[in-house]
Design a protein around this motif. Structure first.
Motif, PDB file in Angstrom:
ATOM      1  N   ARG C 200       0.829  -1.203   0.000  1.00 41.79           N
ATOM      2  CA  ARG C 200       0.000   0.000   0.000  1.00 41.79           C
ATOM      3  C   ARG C 200       0.863   1.252   0.000  1.00 41.79           C
ATOM      4  N   ARG C 201       1.923   1.200   0.792  1.00 42.81           N
ATOM      5  CA  ARG C 201       2.824   2.356   0.826  1.00 42.81           C
ATOM      6  C   ARG C 201       3.433   2.609  -0.555  1.00 42.81           C
ATOM      7  N   GLN C 202       3.620   1.552  -1.307  1.00 42.01           N
ATOM      8  CA  GLN C 202       4.195   1.684  -2.659  1.00 42.01           C
ATOM      9  C   GLN C 202       3.143   2.045  -3.696  1.00 42.01           C
ATOM     10  N   ALA C 203       1.915   2.253  -3.260  1.00 36.52           N
ATOM     11  CA  ALA C 203       0.809   2.527  -4.190  1.00 36.52           C
ATOM     12  C   ALA C 203       0.702   1.421  -5.237  1.00 36.52           C
ATOM     13  N   ASN C 204       0.978   0.212  -4.803  1.00 38.36           N
ATOM     14  CA  ASN C 204       0.926  -0.956  -5.678  1.00 38.36           C
ATOM     15  C   ASN C 204      -0.186  -1.888  -5.159  1.00 38.36           C
ATOM     16  N   SER C 205      -0.267  -3.090  -5.665  1.00 38.04           N
ATOM     17  CA  SER C 205      -1.303  -4.017  -5.196  1.00 38.04           C
ATOM     18  C   SER C 205      -0.797  -5.446  -5.333  1.00 38.04           C
ATOM     19  N   ILE C 206      -1.433  -6.348  -4.607  1.00 36.19           N
ATOM     20  CA  ILE C 206      -1.090  -7.765  -4.728  1.00 36.19           C
ATOM     21  C   ILE C 206      -2.343  -8.635  -4.708  1.00 36.19           C
TER      22      ILE C 206
END
Lengths: 363, 363, 363, 363
Positions: C200-206
């Motif tokens: 979330r901090r990386q503005a990414n997703s999994i």
């Protein structure tokens, strides 16, 4: 689409009057029902042409073969496929119809919709298509009889303006089968037969009304709103060839009464069951069967195919004259009797399964 | 089950007359159709109670809200949900009906089937259920009008034994709406209105016949066998509350003719289209529309709920007397006109999409 | 079409993420089932956003209202309509998406199919659409529990490459709900949570895998050929947003075994029931439940909407850069757990009614 | 129920491995499509047993007969019924199975559900049931090819742990048919064949993975929510005998990527079409085809019927030993290739008609 009927007891028919054959696939039949080809053949024999001088002289034995779904005399719960081969076909009788549209028949609309048509004997629009329905109906009847003792009896109520007097609450199947008209009022039947004979000699045709009664109907069949029992019955019988009208209970005549005259008063019978003293509802209230006899009527128009010369057009739109050469029924009603019974059986059996699923699972 | 109608243009209704509300979900609507709440409200206003002294005095504004499926004035192709909240409910009017079965109403059969019933105002069996149908029908009509200029006009043809003279080929919607009876034959309408007034004073009710004409019908709607156009039309209108009969074209009267008299002769018109000189077929041949006007009639019985005292039983099966206190229609016909139109629109729109899918993909 | 699921227990959902609301109509529910809004709200609360820091910070309370079909705390057998109003909508967050297609999202395909799209919050493609499914699933679960004590428990089995150790035969619902990841292996759950926080901090997703077990399954659910139980389960869960794969029992790993290794040996247990010693079949053989636990797994891809800048195109086809501003889930899995359970419940409940109709009518 | 597939292009199969025959009725096929028995036989020949040493030595010629729906080489728009008679049946091979349940087969669950079973050759659970699917699939393929040049190619991707290297974007149908394994990677195919030979000698069986690619897919197939294209594809292939898993695009492996890695970047190609640079979506986004190649994989377990002795129980629940004597496939994969293609074709053709109806009527 359009060749499947029913939601749980699902019937899919196939076949044209000429070609490999006609038949039906019944999906959803309960397992372990005793079923033989004789059970089905019995109903097909009532439907087939050539059974009397009143019907088309085509000689079709219509022997059915159960292809699947039955094992050692019992249903498997898997699809029951039934095939009747086409025989005694004379495509040459229909050669003219390849080009010329029979008035009030399906020739022109099939061409308009599909841009192609099996013109031999009417193809899919032939009454031969109903073989699949009658075969499936024979199975539905067995289930209804076994579960609830339900009895479905249709008969010829009126031919043109000759009307029979029949008590639907007591009429017996044997009385229906006692004459070739399938009208249980024997003396009226004779007049009807005489009329059909005359019409046939004139190369003309006539229609009439079939009435159907269902006795020992379980309470609770049908569901509110779109699948009201009378709505599904209407669809079922209005899908039969040549049908033009449907009514249940008091029907059109009921519109001449006031509410006070028309309403069916309730009472409690000796077995403690809630009953109605009259049955203008025809066995259905609010779309749901109330256990009284279901009574319905179907109007069948005079057969479209007649021997007399008629003005029409051909595929190119050119005006021409047609005098049908094919063998046809001057009056479809005697053969329509088992068709009406079959459609009524299919509707009721489907709703029996539906009601069982929804209303007899938790309690 | 039983609350969904249509195969491609699919309509699912919900709601009882008392409770949160009634409504409909329409799935399968083509995208980018212009649609507003006003389009729907217009039809709902024709259906709502309290619109004239002929109908029940219940004051229900029936304001619809489109919950989904429309964005910036156009349909999205996703489900269109429409909700109408219930208002002006007086459950106390119905308290007696919690126990006592109204004759010829759905009370007893609902209890028989479900073992439970929302007795307030008829619950799901209330005519209020038809709000969802009329709302969905408004959308169907827009599609038909846009694709083919199709026009659907129903009107009161007969009240009890008072019959109007109407030419279905020319009758205008404005003439139908010109009086509170929705009978375009103005002088007959007055007689009908006088009769309804009298019947209301007697706390009685009456029924009659609604006729519906569809003009500018595309050729090719309907499919052979079970989903014949007349079969689906019959199902549609026979699923309306209080309907007891259906006929198309010549209907029951057509059974009095011979084939030679009944058949519709073909000819080619000036535009080169194949037409029929008469229209006893009612616009459908072989289950498929032929482009002529569709003409059908529906019999509506006298309203079951009447103010007069009637013998009946209660849930315990004890005999009793009921004089309904609820506000009800002495004659449902004026309000049934938009209901019949809605069901006809739903059937035709569904078959329009079906025909487009099957017969206009390859060619 | 496409918004109705089930044959007898029929669920129709509606609604976009912005607009009047989202909801569901459940048709075919057995009557007299105890049902309250609390029964449904309980499941909706497990699905709603903002329930923990792992999910989108949108604060949607998602309060449900039962509009119809329930009376005095019990189901009527008529359609149950449930509505959840849309709140906390911020269309301005999505203004850019009116024009720009989010990669791997439904924006471009909706435009391609419908030529129109509610671009606010994803419209119909929003995870908000699943509210209707979860609400309906809550009803289905009650029926299954009441009839057979059936228990449906899903949980997060794997997040990216972090895999939990869970025994499906014994896992408890409470253990699943014990942490915000809904992974009953507590120590692994912590690692998963740490990973989601980082992503979330990386503005990414999994993404990851959800496993679902069903215990106390009646024997005989499912039917041969097209509606095999595993086929309907696959359809059900593969219709959830972001799902990319499905397997039952041994699944893909089972292809590495020989038949001799893979087959589930039969034996008779102490109660005289025929059982299997192993359960590589996952509770289904020949498309029909055998009474062993059903075990299935669903692959969910990483959420398509991410905050990082991505190359894409706009409606005009011009290349551009998009960094999504909407509030979204870095990992859908915790919220997908009740969605998977709901779809499994809907499939099983529908087949329970179907089996009851066909196989428990005559015997 | 359960034997019909598709909403508009509707396929109903019937038949057990022993008895009159197996077949299919296809309803909803567009009219005027050129169709011959040779078109269908070509696909049936790829499915039939005895075509190579890899498959069961049963010699079934599986000659199909079109019973209806085709006239002068073209489809009529009415139901196409296709029949394949059963031949070379040896019920005596299966006599033991009348009593003894084959592990991981459908014997016990059929008995559990229906209380009856055609034990000859597996009855309805036999792979012979797929004849109807493959026949119908042959028609669906013709429609897809004619409308959009759509090409469906499946192939064996993995047998046990031997995996082929295949480029789905370029693989040719001829390469698939070039060897008896139907694996277009010729050298890997040899290894697979050697493994199957070995397994057969051990009276054991193996499974693997089939991959399927669809090229030239129209944009817009599939619909949001329940009938997402991947959901219907999953249902279609998971309804095939022995399938245990399904994935589309990146599938289970995609769960190991982050959103940033997984998302398919959009661009505009030289023809001005919106495309994706990668295809982890597998040709479907938001449940709707985006025009990229559809890529899916299906896991098939090792065949349940093996010659080795296995512990099991009989109908009475008594423990016993079974060594199957029937002729069976040591590896179903080569024959499953045309089955997967058929199911994919049926799903796509149905959605093609659905999309045409809803989205190409008004505009």
């Amino acid at each position: 689409m359009g060749n499947t009927f029913g939601h749980l007891f699902r019937v899919t028919t196939f076949g044209e009057s000429h070609g490999g054959g006609v038949g039906v696939v019944v999906d959803g039949c309960p397992p372990r029902l005793e079923l033989s080809e004789a059970d089905i053949q019995k109903e097909l024999d009532r439907r087939r042409p050539g059974q009397s001088r009143l019907t088309t002289p085509r000689q079709e034995s219509d022997r059915c073969e159960i292809l699947s779904g039955v094992f050692e005399g019992k249903t498997l719960g898997t699809p029951i496929a039934i095939l009747v081969r086409n025989k005694d076909t004379r495509p040459e009788d229909y050669a003219e119809m390849a080009q010329v549209y029979r008035p009030s028949h399906a020739d022109a609309t099939y061409d308009g919709k599909y841009g192609i048509r099996n013109w031999q004997g009417g193809g899919r629009s032939s009454a031969r298509e109903t073989i699949g329905r009658v075969a499936a109906g024979a199975i539905a009847r067995k289930i209804l009889a076994q579960v609830a003792g339900t009895e479905i009896i249709a008969y010829v109520k009126r031919v043109k303006d000759i009307e029979a007097v029949v008590d639907p609450d007591t009429v017996a199947a044997a009385a229906v089968e006692a004459n070739i008209m399938r009208c249980p009022d024997a003396s009226t039947a004779e007049k009807m037969i005489a009329l059909v004979d005359e019409v046939r000699r004139q190369a003309n045709s006539i229609g009439g009304v079939i009435e159907c009664v269902v006795r020992n109907v379980p309470v609770g069949l049908g569901s509110p709103v779109f699948d009201k029992l009378e709505a599904d019955l209407a669809k079922g019988v209005m899908s039969l060839p040549a049908s033009k009208g449907f009514e249940i209970g008091s029907g059109f005549a009921g519109t001449l009464l006031t509410g006070q005259e028309h309403n069916d008063e309730f009472y409690t019978d000796e077995q403690g069951r809630i009953r109605t003293r009259t049955n203008r509802s025809g066995g259905v209230q609010g779309g749901i069967s109330n256990g009284e006899n279901i009574i319905l009527r179907v109007a069948f128009k005079p057969t479209a195919t007649i021997g007399q010369a008629q003005k029409t057009v051909n595929q190119a739109g050119e005006e021409t004259i047609l005098a049908a050469k094919g063998r046809h029924d001057p009056c479809v009603l005697p053969r329509a009797v088992p068709m009406v019974e079959a459609m009524v059986a299919l509707v009721l059996c489907d709703h029996l399964l539906r009601d069982h699923a929804q209303c007899h699972l938790l309690f």
